[in-house]
Design a protein around this motif. Structure first.
Motif, PDB file in Angstrom:
ATOM      1  N   CYS A  51      18.841  -9.966  -2.233  1.00 14.04           N
ATOM      2  CA  CYS A  51      18.220  -8.629  -2.225  1.00 14.04           C
ATOM      3  C   CYS A  51      18.037  -8.027  -3.775  1.00 14.04           C
ATOM      4  N   ASP A  53      18.777  -5.229  -5.123  1.00 19.67           N
ATOM      5  CA  ASP A  53      19.888  -4.096  -5.251  1.00 19.67           C
ATOM      6  C   ASP A  53      20.508  -4.482  -6.714  1.00 19.67           C
ATOM      7  N   HIS A 104      23.777  -8.128   1.495  1.00 17.91           N
ATOM      8  CA  HIS A 104      25.071  -7.537   1.057  1.00 17.91           C
ATOM      9  C   HIS A 104      25.163  -6.053   1.880  1.00 17.91           C
ATOM     10  N   CYS A 107      23.194  -2.307   2.228  1.00 16.34           N
ATOM     11  CA  CYS A 107      21.807  -2.574   1.776  1.00 16.34           C
ATOM     12  C   CYS A 107      20.923  -1.476   2.308  1.00 16.34           C
ATOM     13  N   GLY A 108      20.229  -1.034   1.144  1.00 10.63           N
ATOM     14  CA  GLY A 108      19.488   0.187   1.353  1.00 10.63           C
ATOM     15  C   GLY A 108      18.225  -0.124   2.220  1.00 10.63           C
TER      16      GLY A 108
HETATM   17 ZN    ZN Z   1      19.754  -4.474  -0.372  1.00  9.28          ZN
END
Ligand code: ZN
Length: 200
Positions: A51, A53, A104, A107-108
């Motif tokens: 990701c 992020d 992770h 996670c958005g």
């Molecule tokens: Zn994420």
């Protein structure tokens, strides 16, 4: 050349060192850099699909310096044709034997997918294609997410399911890339620093 299992062990040791640093240091972590004035050959031991992020930097959490891992990052670690071609280059072109799909906690992209089911409107319309790519893997979590008072564990379960689904997709496209290539999944816990490799 390292085998996929050798590389996996190297990443495990690197993450253990990172966890130790997180728990014991003042937050300053150093990773190896190239010698000044030298352009080393690019021979990464692993390809990572992670990701985007900002709290999930693969080189840092595995304690691997320049030239060691060939990292791909996009929201929700979704696999599209550009990522697929670049990951293939990492394996078939640069010689990496391990592909690691790294999700992770918190996670958005996963939270947005569960929080805004298909057809609903929200303030992140530009993420819709990402959500479409994630949605099939996490659909089975939607009911639990909607009814849960504490949604964190549902989100974590969805993260794992999306990692497993992405591993499967990478395995499908990588079948002709060469011998000895292994694709594994893992989830990073931002609060502890620990990477948990998913068992199969
Ligand atoms: Zn994420």
């Amino acid at each position: 050349m390292s085998t996929a299992q050798d590389t996996l062990e190297t990443l495990r040791r690197g993450n253990a060192a990172f966890i130790h640093e997180v728990a014991s240091s003042d937050g300053a972590i150093s990773i190896p850099t190239p010698d000044h004035g030298v352009v080393p050959p690019q021979k990464p031991m692993a390809v990572v699909l992670s990701c985007a992020d900002s709290r999930v930097p693969p080189e840092v959490i595995f304690q691997q310096g320049c030239g060691r891992i060939f990292v791909h990052r996009v929201a929700g670690h979704v696999l599209d044709v550009h990522m697929s071609e670049s990951i293939e280059f990492g394996c078939a072109g640069l010689g990496a034997k391990l592909v690691l799909v790294l999700g992770h906690r918190d996670c958005g992209a996963i939270k947005s997918t569960l929080g805004y089911p298909k057809g609903s409107t929200d303030s992140f319309p530009y993420l819709e294609t990402v959500r479409e790519a994630i949605r099939p893997a996490v659909e089975s979590c939607q009911h639990d997410y909607d009814s849960a008072s504490d949604k964190n564990e549902v989100i974590h379960a969805a993260v794992e399911q999306h990692v497993v689904a992405t591993v499967k997709k990478v395995r499908e496209v990588s079948s002709g890339w060469g011998d000895g290539i292994e694709v594994v999944g893992a989830v990073f816990d931002i609060s502890s620093g620990e990477v948990s490799f998913l068992e199969e």
